[in-house]
Design an enzyme around this catalytic site. Structure first.
Site, PDB file in Angstrom:
ATOM      1  N   TRP A  83       0.972  -1.029   0.269  1.00  0.00           N
ATOM      2  CA  TRP A  83       0.418   0.040   0.053  1.00  0.00           C
ATOM      3  C   TRP A  83       0.933   1.133  -0.381  1.00  0.00           C
ATOM      4  O   TRP A  83       0.352   2.545   0.043  1.00  0.00           O
ATOM      5  CB  TRP A  83      -0.972  -0.127   1.113  1.00  0.00           C
ATOM      6  CG  TRP A  83      -2.000  -0.952   1.233  1.00  0.00           C
ATOM      7  CD1 TRP A  83      -2.251  -2.033   0.589  1.00  0.00           C
ATOM      8  CD2 TRP A  83      -3.017  -1.318   2.138  1.00  0.00           C
ATOM      9  NE1 TRP A  83      -2.951  -2.771   0.982  1.00  0.00           N
ATOM     10  CE2 TRP A  83      -3.559  -2.226   2.025  1.00  0.00           C
ATOM     11  CE3 TRP A  83      -3.650  -0.771   3.211  1.00  0.00           C
ATOM     12  CZ2 TRP A  83      -4.740  -2.663   2.853  1.00  0.00           C
ATOM     13  CZ3 TRP A  83      -4.228  -0.967   4.517  1.00  0.00           C
ATOM     14  CH2 TRP A  83      -5.105  -2.974   4.177  1.00  0.00           C
ATOM     15  N   LYS A  84       2.040   1.462   0.305  1.00  0.00           N
ATOM     16  CA  LYS A  84       3.145   2.585   0.951  1.00  0.00           C
ATOM     17  C   LYS A  84       2.325   3.122   1.497  1.00  0.00           C
ATOM     18  O   LYS A  84       1.397   2.608   2.159  1.00  0.00           O
ATOM     19  CB  LYS A  84       3.307   2.922  -0.847  1.00  0.00           C
ATOM     20  CG  LYS A  84       4.051   2.020  -1.718  1.00  0.00           C
ATOM     21  CD  LYS A  84       4.458   2.495  -3.191  1.00  0.00           C
ATOM     22  CE  LYS A  84       4.577   1.218  -4.463  1.00  0.00           C
ATOM     23  NZ  LYS A  84       5.578   2.128  -5.743  1.00  0.00           N
ATOM     24  N   HIS A 135      12.962  -2.310  -0.739  1.00  0.00           N
ATOM     25  CA  HIS A 135      12.147  -1.682  -1.982  1.00  0.00           C
ATOM     26  C   HIS A 135      12.672  -0.548  -2.457  1.00  0.00           C
ATOM     27  O   HIS A 135      13.317   0.136  -2.060  1.00  0.00           O
ATOM     28  CB  HIS A 135      10.583  -1.218  -1.524  1.00  0.00           C
ATOM     29  CG  HIS A 135      10.049  -0.951  -2.508  1.00  0.00           C
ATOM     30  ND1 HIS A 135      10.257   0.038  -3.136  1.00  0.00           N
ATOM     31  CD2 HIS A 135       8.581  -1.569  -2.314  1.00  0.00           C
ATOM     32  CE1 HIS A 135       9.045   0.351  -4.087  1.00  0.00           C
ATOM     33  NE2 HIS A 135       8.277  -1.146  -3.986  1.00  0.00           N
ATOM     34  N   GLU A 185      11.327  -6.343  -8.848  1.00  0.00           N
ATOM     35  CA  GLU A 185      10.834  -5.283  -9.506  1.00  0.00           C
ATOM     36  C   GLU A 185      12.173  -4.090  -9.821  1.00  0.00           C
ATOM     37  O   GLU A 185      13.047  -3.634  -9.792  1.00  0.00           O
ATOM     38  CB  GLU A 185      10.187  -4.650  -8.177  1.00  0.00           C
ATOM     39  CG  GLU A 185       9.555  -5.321  -7.247  1.00  0.00           C
ATOM     40  CD  GLU A 185       8.437  -4.446  -6.514  1.00  0.00           C
ATOM     41  OE1 GLU A 185       7.141  -4.463  -6.420  1.00  0.00           O
ATOM     42  OE2 GLU A 185       9.146  -3.763  -5.787  1.00  0.00           O
ATOM     43  N   GLY A 210       1.860  -2.216  -6.344  1.00  0.00           N
ATOM     44  CA  GLY A 210       1.874  -1.661  -5.706  1.00  0.00           C
ATOM     45  C   GLY A 210       0.411  -0.595  -5.598  1.00  0.00           C
ATOM     46  O   GLY A 210      -0.315  -0.653  -4.880  1.00  0.00           O
ATOM     47  N   GLY A 211       0.196   0.319  -7.242  1.00  0.00           N
ATOM     48  CA  GLY A 211      -1.105   0.854  -7.240  1.00  0.00           C
ATOM     49  C   GLY A 211      -1.844   0.262  -7.718  1.00  0.00           C
ATOM     50  O   GLY A 211      -3.774   0.340  -6.719  1.00  0.00           O
TER      51      GLY A 211
HETATM   52  C1  PEP Z   1       5.481  -1.415  -6.013  1.00  0.00           C
HETATM   53  O1  PEP Z   1       5.449  -0.596  -5.231  1.00  0.00           O
HETATM   54  O2  PEP Z   1       5.944  -2.314  -5.272  1.00  0.00           O
HETATM   55  C2  PEP Z   1       5.359  -1.499  -6.814  1.00  0.00           C
HETATM   56  C3  PEP Z   1       5.169  -2.690  -7.574  1.00  0.00           C
HETATM   57  O3  PEP Z   1       4.154  -1.023  -7.804  1.00  0.00           O
HETATM   58  P1  PEP Z   1       3.458  -0.796  -8.880  1.00  0.00           P
HETATM   59  O4  PEP Z   1       2.274  -2.241  -8.856  1.00  0.00           O
HETATM   60  O5  PEP Z   1       2.331   0.329  -8.755  1.00  0.00           O
HETATM   61  O6  PEP Z   1       4.086  -0.318 -10.200  1.00  0.00           O
END
Ligand code: PEP
Length: 251
Positions: free
Chosen positions: A10-11, A95, A167, A234-235
């Site tokens: 969720w950040k 991260h 990532e 993430g999003g």
């Molecule tokens: C993340 O922050 O780990 C990520 C993968 O973000 P997003 O899915 O928004 O690219």
């Protein structure tokens, strides 16, 4: 054999009330997933979401960070014992946002990994290259260094508790997803690094998640890759319907 996992990060989003509503929507919408579901919430949500995840056998709780020291005069920080005491199962470490904005390097992350494992929780260790490294085609070496310095000091037994999330930084929050071929190639390269260090069986038993603009539309294609064992999201983890679609893509 390794588990499939979809973990949400969720950040720094969601106030307390909205976060609990999000957790409730996800938990009530998850039926019988083909793997584990993990909610990576901000610190202040953890204790309350912990109570909620107990109602579902396949849903677990992650923190997005921890401090490496056991306790003491570290104003504003959160220890692994605190996380463990509210029922946290996993801790997201390394991260790229923590590496970039909080100067976390592999040596520090190795200490955090040790602290998490010593407290009986499991690290989700993030790795991945920036765009310029991808463009000069040194991404495999770059990720290998992150894993060597952050993880490969672990004993085989300790390593068996680790989840890895690949990532690529150029894909995080950009809407530019790695193609299924790019993801598979990197995941296979990571699994080979694990095999070279720990042997074939531990390598085959390690879940390697993909993260970077994974969404309801592309999750199924990414998760169908033989070495992609799910995603760190993430999003799209902030939108219950999308997140539930991604969870269903594990099937
Ligand atoms: C993340 O922050 O780990 C990520 C993968 O973000 P997003 O899915 O928004 O690219």
């Amino acid at each position: 054999m390794r588990q499939k996992i979809v973990a949400g990060n969720w950040k720094m989003n969601m106030n307390f009330q909205d976060g609990l509503a999000l957790a409730d929507s996800v938990i009530s919408g998850v039926d019988q997933p083909k793997g584990l579901v993990i909610l990576g919430t901000p610190y202040i949500h953890l204790a309350a979401v912990s109570e909620r995840v107990k109602s579902h056998p396949a849903v677990f709780l992650a923190s997005q960070n921890c401090h490496q020291e056991e306790k003491g005069a570290y104003t504003g920080e959160i220890s692994v014992a605190m996380l463990q005491s509210v029922g946290v199962d996993y801790v997201i470490l390394g991260h790229s946002e923590r590496r970039q904005y909080f100067q976390e390097d592999n040596a520090l992350l190795a200490r955090k990994v040790d602290a998490v494992l010593a407290a009986g929780m499991r690290p989700i260790f993030c790795c991945g290259e920036p765009l310029e490294i991808r463009e000069d085609e040194s991404h495999v070496d770059f990720v290998e260094k992150q894993l060597k310095e952050g993880l490969f000091h672990l004993s085989p037994d300790a390593f068996s508790k680790v989840v890895i999330a690949y990532e690529p930084i150029w894909a995080i929050g950009t809407g530019r997803t790695a193609s299924a071929d790019q993801a598979q190639a990197m995941h296979a390269a990571i699994r080979k690094m694990l095999a070279d260090n720990y042997g074939e069986e531990p390598a085959n038993n390690t879940s390697i998640l993909y993260g970077g603009s994974c969404n309801a539309q592309n999750a199924a294609e990414l998760f169908a890759c033989p070495d992609v064992d799910g995603g760190l999201i993430g999003g799209a983890s902030l939108k219950p319907t999308d997140f539930l679609t991604i969870i269903a893509a594990m099937g």
